[in-house]
Design an enzyme around this catalytic site. Structure first.
Site, PDB file in Angstrom:
ATOM      1  N   ASP A  10       0.886  -1.167   0.000  1.00 61.46           N
ATOM      2  CA  ASP A  10       0.000   0.000   0.000  1.00 61.46           C
ATOM      3  C   ASP A  10       0.927   1.221   0.000  1.00 61.46           C
ATOM      4  OD1 ASP A  10       0.914   0.212   2.596  1.00 61.46           O
ATOM      5  OD2 ASP A  10      -1.061   0.208   3.540  1.00 61.46           O
ATOM      6  N   CYS A  69       3.251  -3.348   3.816  1.00 59.38           N
ATOM      7  CA  CYS A  69       2.434  -2.203   4.238  1.00 59.38           C
ATOM      8  C   CYS A  69       3.169  -1.542   5.399  1.00 59.38           C
ATOM      9  CB  CYS A  69       0.993  -2.597   4.561  1.00 59.38           C
ATOM     10  SG  CYS A  69       0.734  -3.608   6.020  1.00 59.38           S
ATOM     11  N   THR A  71       2.912  -1.843   8.700  1.00 59.56           N
ATOM     12  CA  THR A  71       3.327  -2.827   9.707  1.00 59.56           C
ATOM     13  C   THR A  71       3.554  -4.218   9.129  1.00 59.56           C
ATOM     14  OG1 THR A  71       1.016  -3.385  10.103  1.00 59.56           O
ATOM     15  CG2 THR A  71       1.985  -1.663  11.512  1.00 59.56           C
ATOM     16  N   HIS A 102       9.848 -24.614   7.353  1.00 59.36           N
ATOM     17  CA  HIS A 102       8.796 -25.335   8.089  1.00 59.36           C
ATOM     18  C   HIS A 102       7.394 -25.096   7.547  1.00 59.36           C
ATOM     19  CE1 HIS A 102      11.334 -25.938  12.017  1.00 59.36           C
ATOM     20  NE2 HIS A 102      11.985 -26.285  10.923  1.00 59.36           N
ATOM     21  N   HIS A 137       6.704 -31.480   8.245  1.00 58.81           N
ATOM     22  CA  HIS A 137       6.161 -30.135   8.043  1.00 58.81           C
ATOM     23  C   HIS A 137       5.060 -30.138   6.979  1.00 58.81           C
ATOM     24  CE1 HIS A 137       9.236 -28.726  10.681  1.00 58.81           C
ATOM     25  NE2 HIS A 137      10.187 -29.191   9.891  1.00 58.81           N
TER      26      HIS A 137
HETATM   27  C1  RB5 Z   1      -1.846   2.531   6.474  1.00 60.63           C
HETATM   28  O1  RB5 Z   1      -1.920   3.740   7.146  1.00 60.63           O
HETATM   29  C2  RB5 Z   1      -1.561   1.405   7.439  1.00 60.63           C
HETATM   30  O2  RB5 Z   1      -2.665   1.187   8.239  1.00 60.63           O
HETATM   31  C3  RB5 Z   1      -1.162   0.151   6.689  1.00 60.63           C
HETATM   32  O3  RB5 Z   1      -0.023   0.406   5.920  1.00 60.63           O
HETATM   33  C4  RB5 Z   1      -0.831  -1.069   7.513  1.00 60.63           C
HETATM   34  O4  RB5 Z   1       0.102  -0.758   8.521  1.00 60.63           O
HETATM   35  C5  RB5 Z   1      -1.983  -1.841   8.020  1.00 60.63           C
HETATM   36  O5  RB5 Z   1      -1.827  -2.896   8.646  1.00 60.63           O
END
Ligand code: RB5
Length: 149
Positions: A10, A69, A71, A102, A137
């Site tokens: 994203d 993304c 996180t 695994h 596995h």
């Molecule tokens: C976008 O702001 C953020 O929420 C997205 O990149 C991600 O971290 C969601 O899990």
């Protein structure tokens, strides 16, 4: 080794997506890359791009996938709704090695706001060069998509 890797992000992972594409092209030229977007840093919704890449796995058009993304969490949750996807969110090379050995993970999820780019590239290198160990596995993987009663 993966033959074709679908890559998607994203806006929160766009910068790493571009850097990882260049890294793969320079170091793993035998791997075909399918860029599933986005094409700039404009704000977008991560499920749309998780689904674009996961659809390539589901259709057999890619055998591997890299998702980024902010996180790595949202994009991995969305990707793992596909039965054909085993996407692992990794924050170090040990996780990347073990999820290939695994879990036979076919998806790697990364968080651009969580890890530095050098760590991300080390993880990518490990993910694409480590083979599945099979054996016990595989038995465990075969149970993942068994529906609960
Ligand atoms: C976008 O702001 C953020 O929420 C997205 O990149 C991600 O971290 C969601 O899990």
């Amino acid at each position: 080794m993966f033959k074709t890797i679908a890559i998607a992000s994203d806006h929160g992972g766009y910068e790493y997506k571009e850097t990882i594409k260049t890294f793969l092209a320079e170091n793993f030229s035998d791997i075909t890359i399918i860029d599933c977007g986005p094409s700039d840093t404009q704000s977008v919704d991560y499920p749309d791009f998780a689904q674009a890449a996961s659809g390539k796995i589901d259709a057999g058009e890619a055998d591997g996938m890299i998702l980024i993304c902010g996180t790595g969490i949202g994009i991995s949750i969305a990707a793992n709704r596909y039965e054909s996807v085993r996407a692992a969110l990794c924050t170090d090379v040990t996780m990347a090695r073990l999820t290939r050995q695994h879990n036979n993970a076919n998806g790697l999820a990364l968080g651009q706001r969580i890890i530095g780019i050098e760590t991300a590239l080390d993880i990518v290198r490990t993910f694409v060069t480590t083979e599945f160990e099979g054996g016990r596995h595989q038995r465990r993987i075969d149970k993942i998509n068994v529906k609960p009663n």
